[in-house]
Write a protein that holds these residues in place. Structure first.
Motif, short mmCIF file in Angstrom:
data_model
loop_
_atom_site.label_atom_id
_atom_site.label_comp_id
_atom_site.label_asym_id
_atom_site.label_seq_id
_atom_site.Cartn_x
_atom_site.Cartn_y
_atom_site.Cartn_z
N MET A 1 1.47 -1.05 -0.22
CA MET A 1 0.19 -0.06 -0.07
C MET A 1 1.29 1.53 -0.42
O MET A 1 0.23 2.19 -0.34
CB MET A 1 -1.35 0.15 1.25
CG MET A 1 -1.73 -1.27 1.19
SD MET A 1 -2.81 -1.41 2.55
CE MET A 1 -3.85 -0.26 2.18
N ILE A 2 2.04 0.88 0.73
CA ILE A 2 3.41 2.17 0.83
C ILE A 2 3.38 2.54 -0.77
O ILE A 2 3.56 3.15 -1.07
CB ILE A 2 3.93 2.37 1.79
CG1 ILE A 2 3.52 2.29 3.16
CG2 ILE A 2 5.01 3.21 1.64
CD1 ILE A 2 4.49 1.37 4.62
N LEU A 3 3.99 1.22 -1.02
CA LEU A 3 4.48 1.65 -3.04
C LEU A 3 3.07 1.81 -3.71
O LEU A 3 3.88 2.30 -5.25
CB LEU A 3 5.70 0.14 -2.78
CG LEU A 3 6.63 -0.01 -2.02
CD1 LEU A 3 6.83 -1.31 -2.29
CD2 LEU A 3 7.58 1.19 -2.11
N ASN A 4 2.40 1.38 -3.87
CA ASN A 4 1.34 1.97 -5.05
C ASN A 4 0.94 3.73 -4.72
O ASN A 4 0.54 3.65 -5.59
CB ASN A 4 -0.26 1.68 -4.08
CG ASN A 4 -1.23 1.60 -5.05
OD1 ASN A 4 -0.54 1.06 -6.84
ND2 ASN A 4 -2.39 1.55 -5.07
N ARG A 5 1.27 3.94 -4.23
CA ARG A 5 1.13 5.73 -4.40
C ARG A 5 2.08 6.77 -5.37
O ARG A 5 3.20 5.41 -6.16
CB ARG A 5 2.24 6.77 -3.07
CG ARG A 5 1.40 6.07 -2.20
CD ARG A 5 1.74 6.97 -0.77
NE ARG A 5 0.95 6.73 0.52
CZ ARG A 5 1.47 7.29 1.67
NH1 ARG A 5 2.67 7.75 2.52
NH2 ARG A 5 0.74 6.95 2.89
#
Length: 318
Positions: A102-106
């Motif tokens: 979810m952090i890398l989905n930004r």
């Protein structure tokens, strides 16, 4: 006669094309028979024998299975250690994988670099070199104690030799290898349309509500896949326990696969080891079937999700 001859030529062409197909799949078929099908059947037969790889197998019926469940205390010990390892490490591994995904989905230019960095432990984590490094990190003079002493926390214990912390060292290494499920989660997050989140914002939904009402339901098929695959890998964990602790101290890290290896290649009880392998297969099959059976209650697909919402609206209108 012309029709008969034409039919014969068509059959010859079909047979010729089919032989070409068999020729292409031939290497895979040979490898499948040599390394999967034949060993699979052979291990089932050897599980009912007394076999030490030096003499011919001797058929003994169910004695291996009876001894396993009645006289072998280490069998139950290894089973308990494995269950503890699986039920603790798998949820934590999936949670960390989803969090990082979810952090890398930004949207950011540095995201591709971070993806590679977070995936590296999954490539290197199962290797012998990393397990040896992990062993020295948690030793008495390792990096962990050095770091704790630098923070003012006195620590001079060997984490891998302590009966209360040894298994946690292996669990931490397994969790550290969350790169593979993280990438699968990330691909699943990319498939969720942004219009759903935009509509939720318009309705006044916050981050927590969007996560539980949109992200988790639409990501549940990916969670299901990751859970099954990681669970199977967790039950078969071997190299980390063998290299870092070798089952010690006091058999606190004697996972099932390590004990199976000892019986087969250290004590030369190949028949007994085959019986243990089949018990492991049954256990993995049971828990996999249990996850599949329960999936109807918590796995939601996009079409099912919106069909359910339409039904609710119809009921309210009535």
């Amino acid at each position: 006669m012309e029709k008969v001859s034409s039919l014969r030529t068509k059959r010859r062409r079909r047979s010729g094309s089919s032989w070409i197909g068999y020729l292409f799949i031939g290497p895979w078929l040979i490898c499948f028979l040599a390394f999967t099908a034949i060993p699979f059947v052979a291990s089932f037969f050897l599980s009912f024998t007394e076999y030490n790889m030096l003499s011919a197998p001797k058929f003994i019926g169910l004695e291996n299975y009876i001894e396993m469940f009645t006289n072998d205390n280490l069998f139950s010990t290894s089973m308990g250690v494995t269950f503890q390892f699986v039920f603790v490490s798998i949820p934590l591994r999936l949670i960390f994988a989803l969090l990082v995904a979810m952090i890398l989905n930004r949207k950011s230019k540095a995201v591709p670099f971070y993806r590679v960095v977070y995936y590296l432990p999954s490539i290197l984590g199962g290797s012998v070199a990393v397990s040896v490094m992990w062993k020295y990190c948690f030793s008495k003079t390792g990096v962990v104690n050095t770091f704790l002493n630098a923070l003012g926390i006195p620590s001079d214990i060997s984490w891998i030799s302590n009966k209360d912390t040894a298994l946690w060292c292996i669990i931490l290494l397994f969790i550290w290898q969350f790169g593979s499920p993280m990438l699968i989660f990330l691909s699943g997050l990319k498939q969720i349309p942004q219009s759903y989140y935009e509509a939720a914002v318009v309705d006044g939904a916050g981050p927590v509500k969007k996560f539980f009402k949109i992200t988790l339901p639409l990501l549940s098929p990916i969670i299901f896949f990751n859970l099954v695959m990681q669970m199977i890998g967790g039950f078969m964990v071997f190299s980390q326990a063998m290299i870092i602790t070798d089952g010690g101290p006091m058999n606190r890290t004697l996972v099932y696969a390590l004990y199976l290896y000892r019986q087969s290649f250290k004590y030369y009880k190949m028949g007994y080891g085959c019986a243990m392998a089949w018990i492991l297969l049954v256990i993995i099959g049971f828990f996999t079937a249990l996850v599949f059976k329960s999936s109807s209650a918590w796995v939601f697909y996009e079409n099912e999700l919106f069909e359910g919402k339409k039904k609710k609206k119809r009921r309210k209108e009535k």
